[in-house]
Design a protein around this motif. Structure first.
Motif, PDB file in Angstrom:
ATOM      1  N   GLU A  21      32.697-110.218  58.930  1.00  0.00           N
ATOM      2  CA  GLU A  21      31.899-110.491  60.107  1.00  0.00           C
ATOM      3  C   GLU A  21      31.191-109.455  60.694  1.00  0.00           C
ATOM      4  O   GLU A  21      32.003-108.268  60.869  1.00  0.00           O
ATOM      5  N   LEU A  66      17.895-119.235  69.068  1.00  0.00           N
ATOM      6  CA  LEU A  66      18.490-119.293  67.767  1.00  0.00           C
ATOM      7  C   LEU A  66      18.686-118.056  66.862  1.00  0.00           C
ATOM      8  O   LEU A  66      19.956-117.825  66.345  1.00  0.00           O
ATOM      9  N   THR A  67      17.861-117.237  67.166  1.00  0.00           N
ATOM     10  CA  THR A  67      17.887-115.818  66.568  1.00  0.00           C
ATOM     11  C   THR A  67      18.860-115.045  67.093  1.00  0.00           C
ATOM     12  O   THR A  67      19.987-114.567  66.291  1.00  0.00           O
ATOM     13  N   HIS A  70      22.418-116.671  65.841  1.00  0.00           N
ATOM     14  CA  HIS A  70      22.733-116.350  64.267  1.00  0.00           C
ATOM     15  C   HIS A  70      22.484-114.796  63.919  1.00  0.00           C
ATOM     16  O   HIS A  70      22.439-114.511  62.857  1.00  0.00           O
ATOM     17  N   CYS A  71      22.313-114.003  64.845  1.00  0.00           N
ATOM     18  CA  CYS A  71      21.845-112.851  64.587  1.00  0.00           C
ATOM     19  C   CYS A  71      22.694-112.045  63.735  1.00  0.00           C
ATOM     20  O   CYS A  71      22.425-111.235  62.731  1.00  0.00           O
ATOM     21  N   HIS A  72      24.040-112.316  64.100  1.00  0.00           N
ATOM     22  CA  HIS A  72      25.176-111.631  63.190  1.00  0.00           C
ATOM     23  C   HIS A  72      25.120-112.097  61.460  1.00  0.00           C
ATOM     24  O   HIS A  72      25.764-111.469  60.704  1.00  0.00           O
ATOM     25  N   GLU A  73      24.323-113.095  61.317  1.00  0.00           N
ATOM     26  CA  GLU A  73      24.298-113.612  59.702  1.00  0.00           C
ATOM     27  C   GLU A  73      23.074-113.113  59.184  1.00  0.00           C
ATOM     28  O   GLU A  73      22.857-113.477  57.961  1.00  0.00           O
ATOM     29  N   THR A  79      17.514-114.701  54.155  1.00  0.00           N
ATOM     30  CA  THR A  79      18.472-115.273  55.051  1.00  0.00           C
ATOM     31  C   THR A  79      17.886-115.873  56.613  1.00  0.00           C
ATOM     32  O   THR A  79      18.125-116.909  56.818  1.00  0.00           O
ATOM     33  N   VAL A  83      18.188-119.792  57.649  1.00  0.00           N
ATOM     34  CA  VAL A  83      19.161-120.055  58.746  1.00  0.00           C
ATOM     35  C   VAL A  83      18.223-120.619  59.910  1.00  0.00           C
ATOM     36  O   VAL A  83      18.524-121.382  60.613  1.00  0.00           O
ATOM     37  N   LEU A  84      16.894-119.764  60.014  1.00  0.00           N
ATOM     38  CA  LEU A  84      16.297-120.110  61.065  1.00  0.00           C
ATOM     39  C   LEU A  84      14.752-121.036  60.660  1.00  0.00           C
ATOM     40  O   LEU A  84      14.379-120.896  59.692  1.00  0.00           O
TER      41      LEU A  84
END
Length: 104
Positions: A21, A66-67, A70-73, A79, A83-84
């Motif tokens: 992570e 949303l960014t 989910h920024c860690h992904e 990606t 994801v976005l």
């Protein structure tokens, strides 16, 4: 095989590096948000945008939210697109560029 002293680590101690992570601090998230909002504001040109800034740029406040979630992904432009809900690869590249400056 006499004299061979190979030992294996117990399964419980092995680390799966592929699923490590990324830890993102509140300060990093704030910096990402500030930069995304500044970029969004810089896109506004003229007195008005037909349909609003979100429709003309594809960079909504919800997308910024949303960014951050989910920024860690977000480890690549692909990606970001997966994801976005981005409108274009160009927007995905900009988002990734901003995120990667702060956490990668």
């Amino acid at each position: 095989m006499d004299g061979c002293s190979i030992t294996f680590a117990p399964i419980e101690t092995l680390t799966d590096y592929s699923s490590a992570e990324v830890c993102v601090t509140p300060e990093q998230k704030k910096a990402i948000r500030v930069e995304l909002e500044a970029y969004r504001a810089s896109l506004k040109s003229g007195k008005s945008c037909v349909g609003g800034l979100t429709l003309t740029t594809g960079l909504s406040l919800q997308l910024i939210d949303l960014t951050i979630v989910h920024c860690h992904e977000l480890d690549s432009v692909d990606t970001v697109q997966d994801v976005l809900p981005v409108f274009s690869r160009e927007n995905a590249a900009i988002i990734y560029s901003i995120v990667s400056r702060h956490i990668h």
